[in-house]
Design an enzyme around this catalytic site. Sequence first.
Site, PDB file in Angstrom:
ATOM      1  N   THR A 288      39.990  38.371  43.955  1.00  0.00           N
ATOM      2  CA  THR A 288      40.289  39.415  42.964  1.00  0.00           C
ATOM      3  C   THR A 288      39.884  40.767  43.558  1.00  0.00           C
ATOM      4  OG1 THR A 288      38.146  39.338  41.839  1.00  0.00           O
ATOM      5  CG2 THR A 288      39.847  37.801  41.062  1.00  0.00           C
ATOM      6  N   GLY A 289      40.606  41.802  43.146  1.00  0.00           N
ATOM      7  CA  GLY A 289      40.319  43.128  43.701  1.00  0.00           C
ATOM      8  C   GLY A 289      40.691  43.202  45.169  1.00  0.00           C
ATOM      9  N   ALA A 290      41.888  42.684  45.499  1.00  0.00           N
ATOM     10  CA  ALA A 290      42.289  42.609  46.917  1.00  0.00           C
ATOM     11  C   ALA A 290      43.136  43.794  47.357  1.00  0.00           C
ATOM     12  CB  ALA A 290      43.053  41.304  47.154  1.00  0.00           C
ATOM     13  N   SER A 291      43.343  44.775  46.489  1.00  0.00           N
ATOM     14  CA  SER A 291      44.264  45.867  46.840  1.00  0.00           C
ATOM     15  C   SER A 291      43.604  46.975  47.647  1.00  0.00           C
ATOM     16  CB  SER A 291      44.874  46.455  45.562  1.00  0.00           C
ATOM     17  OG  SER A 291      43.842  46.983  44.753  1.00  0.00           O
ATOM     18  N   SER A 292      42.285  46.944  47.808  1.00  0.00           N
ATOM     19  CA  SER A 292      41.600  47.963  48.608  1.00  0.00           C
ATOM     20  C   SER A 292      40.206  47.462  48.968  1.00  0.00           C
ATOM     21  CB  SER A 292      41.500  49.289  47.826  1.00  0.00           C
ATOM     22  OG  SER A 292      40.741  49.108  46.654  1.00  0.00           O
ATOM     23  N   GLY A 293      39.512  48.260  49.773  1.00  0.00           N
ATOM     24  CA  GLY A 293      38.089  48.033  50.028  1.00  0.00           C
ATOM     25  C   GLY A 293      37.739  46.660  50.570  1.00  0.00           C
TER      26      GLY A 293
ATOM     27  N   TYR B 206      27.596  50.416  34.907  1.00  0.00           N
ATOM     28  CA  TYR B 206      27.909  49.585  36.080  1.00  0.00           C
ATOM     29  C   TYR B 206      26.828  48.539  36.307  1.00  0.00           C
ATOM     30  CZ  TYR B 206      28.729  48.456  41.040  1.00  0.00           C
ATOM     31  OH  TYR B 206      28.957  47.796  42.233  1.00  0.00           O
TER      32      TYR B 206
ATOM     33  N   GLY C 238      37.784  43.595  49.214  1.00  0.00           N
ATOM     34  CA  GLY C 238      38.740  42.503  48.976  1.00  0.00           C
ATOM     35  C   GLY C 238      39.884  42.541  49.973  1.00  0.00           C
TER      36      GLY C 238
HETATM   37  N1  LIG Z   1      31.314  49.990  47.511  1.00  0.00           N
HETATM   38  C1  LIG Z   1      30.038  49.720  47.277  1.00  0.00           C
HETATM   39  O1  LIG Z   1      29.128  50.506  47.602  1.00  0.00           O
HETATM   40  C2  LIG Z   1      29.658  48.415  46.600  1.00  0.00           C
HETATM   41  C3  LIG Z   1      28.299  48.037  46.610  1.00  0.00           C
HETATM   42  C4  LIG Z   1      27.926  46.851  45.997  1.00  0.00           C
HETATM   43  C5  LIG Z   1      28.877  46.047  45.411  1.00  0.00           C
HETATM   44  N2  LIG Z   1      30.202  46.429  45.409  1.00  0.00           N
HETATM   45  C6  LIG Z   1      31.166  45.577  44.734  1.00  0.00           C
HETATM   46  O2  LIG Z   1      32.220  45.280  45.626  1.00  0.00           O
HETATM   47  C7  LIG Z   1      33.391  44.958  44.869  1.00  0.00           C
HETATM   48  C8  LIG Z   1      34.603  45.599  45.519  1.00  0.00           C
HETATM   49  O3  LIG Z   1      34.514  47.002  45.442  1.00  0.00           O
HETATM   50  P1  LIG Z   1      34.946  47.989  46.636  1.00  0.00           P
HETATM   51  O4  LIG Z   1      33.726  48.659  47.098  1.00  0.00           O
HETATM   52  O5  LIG Z   1      35.788  47.261  47.607  1.00  0.00           O
HETATM   53  O6  LIG Z   1      35.778  49.097  45.840  1.00  0.00           O
HETATM   54  P2  LIG Z   1      37.337  49.294  45.589  1.00  0.00           P
HETATM   55  O7  LIG Z   1      38.030  49.576  46.866  1.00  0.00           O
HETATM   56  O8  LIG Z   1      37.417  50.295  44.495  1.00  0.00           O
HETATM   57  O9  LIG Z   1      37.825  47.880  45.081  1.00  0.00           O
HETATM   58  C9  LIG Z   1      37.817  47.481  43.740  1.00  0.00           C
HETATM   59  C10 LIG Z   1      38.924  46.457  43.553  1.00  0.00           C
HETATM   60  O10 LIG Z   1      38.878  45.975  42.207  1.00  0.00           O
HETATM   61  C11 LIG Z   1      40.186  46.032  41.676  1.00  0.00           C
HETATM   62  N3  LIG Z   1      40.152  46.228  40.222  1.00  0.00           N
HETATM   63  C12 LIG Z   1      39.477  47.177  39.541  1.00  0.00           C
HETATM   64  N4  LIG Z   1      39.733  47.079  38.228  1.00  0.00           N
HETATM   65  C13 LIG Z   1      40.586  46.036  38.078  1.00  0.00           C
HETATM   66  C14 LIG Z   1      41.222  45.440  36.962  1.00  0.00           C
HETATM   67  N5  LIG Z   1      41.041  45.917  35.734  1.00  0.00           N
HETATM   68  N6  LIG Z   1      42.023  44.368  37.167  1.00  0.00           N
HETATM   69  C15 LIG Z   1      42.228  43.894  38.424  1.00  0.00           C
HETATM   70  N7  LIG Z   1      41.650  44.408  39.515  1.00  0.00           N
HETATM   71  C16 LIG Z   1      40.845  45.471  39.346  1.00  0.00           C
HETATM   72  C17 LIG Z   1      40.834  47.238  42.371  1.00  0.00           C
HETATM   73  O11 LIG Z   1      42.258  47.115  42.406  1.00  0.00           O
HETATM   74  P3  LIG Z   1      43.305  47.923  41.471  1.00  0.00           P
HETATM   75  O12 LIG Z   1      42.751  49.292  41.284  1.00  0.00           O
HETATM   76  O13 LIG Z   1      44.564  47.864  42.268  1.00  0.00           O
HETATM   77  O14 LIG Z   1      43.378  47.126  40.220  1.00  0.00           O
HETATM   78  C18 LIG Z   1      40.295  47.076  43.787  1.00  0.00           C
HETATM   79  O15 LIG Z   1      41.112  46.185  44.519  1.00  0.00           O
HETATM   80  C19 LIG Z   1      33.112  45.429  43.437  1.00  0.00           C
HETATM   81  O16 LIG Z   1      32.854  44.317  42.617  1.00  0.00           O
HETATM   82  C20 LIG Z   1      31.857  46.265  43.575  1.00  0.00           C
HETATM   83  O17 LIG Z   1      31.067  46.251  42.404  1.00  0.00           O
HETATM   84  C21 LIG Z   1      30.601  47.592  46.006  1.00  0.00           C
END
Ligand SMILES: NC(=O)c1ccc[n+]([C@@H]2O[C@H](COP(=O)([O-])OP(=O)(O)OC[C@H]3O[C@@H](n4cnc5c(N)ncnc54)[C@H](OP(=O)(O)O)[C@@H]3O)[C@@H](O)[C@H]2O)c1
Length: 294
Positions: free
Chosen positions: A43-48, A188, A50
């Site tokens: 899940t969340g595979a469209s960026s970052g 968050y 994932g």
């Molecule tokens: N970046 C950090 O510093 C950090 C640190 C600790 C933990 N994390 C965790 O890592 C995970 C991934 O985050 P990331 O850092 O890679 O940021 P990200 O690039 O913003 O990725 C978030 C992903 O979640 C998806 N998403 C958000 N809302 C959604 C919804 N309602 N339905 C379906 N998909 C949804 C987004 O896709 P769409 O917008 O296309 O839906 C995107 O693919 C998160 O759970 C975050 O809490 C991140």
Amino acid sequence: MITHESTFPVHRYSFIEKLLFQRVRFTPSKLAQELNGKTILITGASSGIGEQVAYLLQDFPVHLVLVARRKENLMRIKYEIEKNMATVTIVAADLRVNDELEELICLIQELPHGLDIVVSNAGLSINRSIYESLDRHHDFERTMAINYFAPVKMLLAFIPLLEKNNGQIINISTINAVLVPFPRWAAYQASKTAFDSWLRSTAIELQRNGVSTTSIYLPLVKTDMIRPTEAYDRMPAMCPKHVAKIICKSMYTKCKMYRPWWLPIGQISSVLFRGTIEKVMMKTTGRGNRRAGS
Ligand SMILES: NC(=O)c1ccc[n+]([C@@H]2O[C@H](COP(=O)([O-])OP(=O)(O)OC[C@H]3O[C@@H](n4cnc5c(N)ncnc54)[C@H](OP(=O)(O)O)[C@@H]3O)[C@@H](O)[C@H]2O)c1
């Protein structure tokens, strides 16, 4: 292998980052042996993070089910990955919307070989003072909706499938779930902590029935998620490709958790020096914000 940089430029580690974020010894042959023919939902595979996990798995004989709202991103990722060994199904869904989540559940339940691994990664963060949130109850609802209720509902449906295949649930958690909570991140942190706790609570029952669970405790990671917070530009942060290796390694080690080596020190300090830490936070709160969360 093609390299994919997402929307961030390559993040080269500074000396401090090299100390904080140690290299992972990742053995592709072990992963290949473990994953042969398996179905992995991300899940969340469209960026970052994932997205990078999906790319790391592209050279393995796996079926990836990639979920997020941004269909065009998912289509681009599928196109790139299918030049290699993995096959990809994309599901453009907002996991907070019941009908869209149900559609995903039905699709997975109909897969002939079931489901082997869930990477619960979709998430939303909001950086906003409680005083800017007094009329924004919806911030708390929408973070709980995606960071807690969506993965819980999804997993309740998938646990029987995972049991059949001795599967694995990997939760992309945050170090904040186990440290003194930071100000401005109440929505968050509370929602991430809720799911972290849910999974740890179910883990023992699941393990007895053959389902492993892995909690990945991450510090800052250079993705779109941290971009709005200006102060984070200067702070040590992991590279999403590095994180993808940690996540994929857990698919063959089945470790219960990943945490940076220094996190236990932070956890002990959170207990012993909570008062001092809170005093420091009080002095530094409210600085360096480009905009509040999205
Ligand atoms: N970046 C950090 O510093 C950090 C640190 C600790 C933990 N994390 C965790 O890592 C995970 C991934 O985050 P990331 O850092 O890679 O940021 P990200 O690039 O913003 O990725 C978030 C992903 O979640 C998806 N998403 C958000 N809302 C959604 C919804 N309602 N339905 C379906 N998909 C949804 C987004 O896709 P769409 O917008 O296309 O839906 C995107 O693919 C998160 O759970 C975050 O809490 C991140």
